[in-house]
Design an enzyme around this catalytic site. Sequence first.
Site, PDB file in Angstrom:
ATOM      1  N   HIS A  72       0.838  -1.188   0.000  1.00  0.00           N
ATOM      2  CA  HIS A  72       0.000   0.000   0.000  1.00  0.00           C
ATOM      3  C   HIS A  72       0.880   1.247   0.000  1.00  0.00           C
ATOM      4  CE1 HIS A  72      -3.816  -2.128   1.728  1.00  0.00           C
ATOM      5  NE2 HIS A  72      -3.363  -2.682   0.616  1.00  0.00           N
ATOM      6  N   GLU A  74       0.885   3.871   1.897  1.00  0.00           N
ATOM      7  CA  GLU A  74       1.364   4.253   3.234  1.00  0.00           C
ATOM      8  C   GLU A  74       2.575   3.408   3.628  1.00  0.00           C
ATOM      9  OE1 GLU A  74      -3.195   3.789   3.753  1.00  0.00           O
ATOM     10  OE2 GLU A  74      -1.668   3.145   2.330  1.00  0.00           O
ATOM     11  N   CYS A 100      -5.957   1.069   5.715  1.00  0.00           N
ATOM     12  CA  CYS A 100      -6.463  -0.219   6.195  1.00  0.00           C
ATOM     13  C   CYS A 100      -5.874  -0.480   7.582  1.00  0.00           C
ATOM     14  CB  CYS A 100      -6.074  -1.334   5.222  1.00  0.00           C
ATOM     15  SG  CYS A 100      -4.298  -1.720   5.231  1.00  0.00           S
ATOM     16  N   CYS A 103      -1.963  -0.967   7.561  1.00  0.00           N
ATOM     17  CA  CYS A 103      -1.234   0.295   7.435  1.00  0.00           C
ATOM     18  C   CYS A 103      -1.391   1.139   8.696  1.00  0.00           C
ATOM     19  CB  CYS A 103      -1.697   1.058   6.198  1.00  0.00           C
ATOM     20  SG  CYS A 103      -1.106   0.301   4.662  1.00  0.00           S
TER      21      CYS A 103
END
Length: 148
Positions: A72, A74, A100, A103
């Site tokens: 992801h 992040e 999410c 993260c």
Amino acid sequence: MNEQELKQYRLDCRYIRMARIWAENSYCERRKVGALVVKNKMIISDGYNGTPSGFENVCEDDNNVTKPYVLHAEANAITKLARSHNSSDGSTLYVTASPCIECAKLIIQAGIRRVVYSERYRLEDGIKLLQKANIIVEYINPEESHEQ
């Protein structure tokens, strides 16, 4: 909104727009996400969703399902910090999609104190975890604002 809050809001909108532009670097077809880590008004890291270094730049399989090893935005921004001399302690993360839960754990451990996101996701467990950790979480969508 007082003048200081308005100034911060305008700055937040600019960083979110920059994160959206950064998301364009993603090779993912289903969803492109961008992230910036900002500390003391300086961008200290950036990331977008994609495969790990050295892997082919294909995020989805033949059934258009995201491959399990795709990172992801992040996570890419935070792990990039680990390879630099910068510290994310006390910083703000600007991300185009709400984080999410996985993260969110990285954000907490990285010492990030504020998260600003511009697209809501159907699952809110990441947002709830961040709030439980006393991290400031704000939804800002520059298109919904007249202040730019």
